[in-house]
Scaffold this motif. Sequence first.
Motif, PDB file in Angstrom:
ATOM      1  N   LEU A  57       0.829  -1.207   0.000  1.00 24.84           N
ATOM      2  CA  LEU A  57       0.000   0.000   0.000  1.00 24.84           C
ATOM      3  C   LEU A  57       0.863   1.255   0.000  1.00 24.84           C
ATOM      4  N   GLN A  58       1.899   1.278   0.815  1.00 23.82           N
ATOM      5  CA  GLN A  58       2.774   2.447   0.905  1.00 23.82           C
ATOM      6  C   GLN A  58       3.504   2.683  -0.416  1.00 23.82           C
ATOM      7  N   ILE A  59       4.053   1.620  -0.978  1.00 22.37           N
ATOM      8  CA  ILE A  59       4.810   1.748  -2.231  1.00 22.37           C
ATOM      9  C   ILE A  59       3.883   2.152  -3.377  1.00 22.37           C
ATOM     10  N   THR A  60       2.686   1.585  -3.418  1.00 21.19           N
ATOM     11  CA  THR A  60       1.721   1.946  -4.453  1.00 21.19           C
ATOM     12  C   THR A  60       1.322   3.410  -4.322  1.00 21.19           C
ATOM     13  N   ALA A  61       1.091   3.870  -3.114  1.00 17.69           N
ATOM     14  CA  ALA A  61       0.712   5.265  -2.882  1.00 17.69           C
ATOM     15  C   ALA A  61       1.814   6.223  -3.323  1.00 17.69           C
ATOM     16  N   GLU A  62       3.047   5.792  -3.221  1.00 18.33           N
ATOM     17  CA  GLU A  62       4.169   6.639  -3.623  1.00 18.33           C
ATOM     18  C   GLU A  62       4.422   6.593  -5.123  1.00 18.33           C
ATOM     19  N   GLY A  63       3.690   5.742  -5.844  1.00 22.07           N
ATOM     20  CA  GLY A  63       3.819   5.681  -7.302  1.00 22.07           C
ATOM     21  C   GLY A  63       5.032   4.923  -7.802  1.00 22.07           C
ATOM     22  N   SER A  64       5.586   4.078  -6.992  1.00 21.20           N
ATOM     23  CA  SER A  64       6.755   3.300  -7.393  1.00 21.20           C
ATOM     24  C   SER A  64       6.356   2.216  -8.391  1.00 21.20           C
ATOM     25  N   ARG A  65       7.292   1.810  -9.215  1.00 21.79           N
ATOM     26  CA  ARG A  65       7.041   0.724 -10.165  1.00 21.79           C
ATOM     27  C   ARG A  65       7.298  -0.638  -9.524  1.00 21.79           C
ATOM     28  N   PHE A  66       7.928  -0.652  -8.375  1.00 23.01           N
ATOM     29  CA  PHE A  66       8.212  -1.895  -7.663  1.00 23.01           C
ATOM     30  C   PHE A  66       7.051  -2.221  -6.730  1.00 23.01           C
ATOM     31  N   ALA A  67       6.712  -3.490  -6.656  1.00 22.40           N
ATOM     32  CA  ALA A  67       5.716  -3.944  -5.677  1.00 22.40           C
ATOM     33  C   ALA A  67       6.192  -5.291  -5.130  1.00 22.40           C
ATOM     34  N   PRO A  68       6.164  -5.454  -3.826  1.00 23.31           N
ATOM     35  CA  PRO A  68       6.602  -6.734  -3.244  1.00 23.31           C
ATOM     36  C   PRO A  68       5.527  -7.806  -3.430  1.00 23.31           C
ATOM     37  N   GLU A  69       5.473  -8.357  -4.622  1.00 24.13           N
ATOM     38  CA  GLU A  69       4.413  -9.308  -4.973  1.00 24.13           C
ATOM     39  C   GLU A  69       5.019 -10.691  -5.167  1.00 24.13           C
TER      40      GLU A  69
END
Length: 168
Positions: free
Chosen positions: A99-111
């Motif tokens: 959620l934090q990384i997505t909110a910051e608009g990063s292209r990385f996601a811990p998926e």
Amino acid sequence: EMKQANIISASSPTETSKLATSYGSSGKLLNAVIPMLHSILVAFESSQFISSFRVTRESYSSKDDPLFDDDDDQDYYINENSLNFLVSIYNPATLQSSLQITAEGSRFAPEFVACTIAAMLEDVAEATTVTYESYFMDPEYRPNPKDFFPNEQLLQFTFFRKSSSSSL
């Protein structure tokens, strides 16, 4: 119990491998995906990476609807149509960071769950293209968008297969 919806019990890897290589006129390869998918999700659950999971074909599917049927085998292997299904994972360990990384608009996601399932589809279902979308779901409606407290990550998978004789 949520995790039992549309999932059959896992078979041994040898049985699944035999099923996966036996596609022919009987068209049962997609059913080989189900125990493999179940095994992956149970592994994440037993390691406490997720608290529980649910797998359905559509958001409105009942518990008794099959994940894949004979028509899907024909659509997938003969007509080369895409297939879709949904995986809900509850309380994944990476939820807050995602959620934090997505909110910051990063292209990385811990998926980790989705990419593991995608790799299995490429292998077992011989998919040439696997895509997935990830959505965060809050079980309760709140009028203030800042009061967003999801506990579910919904993964929507689409996969298809192009035979080597098909033109690109």
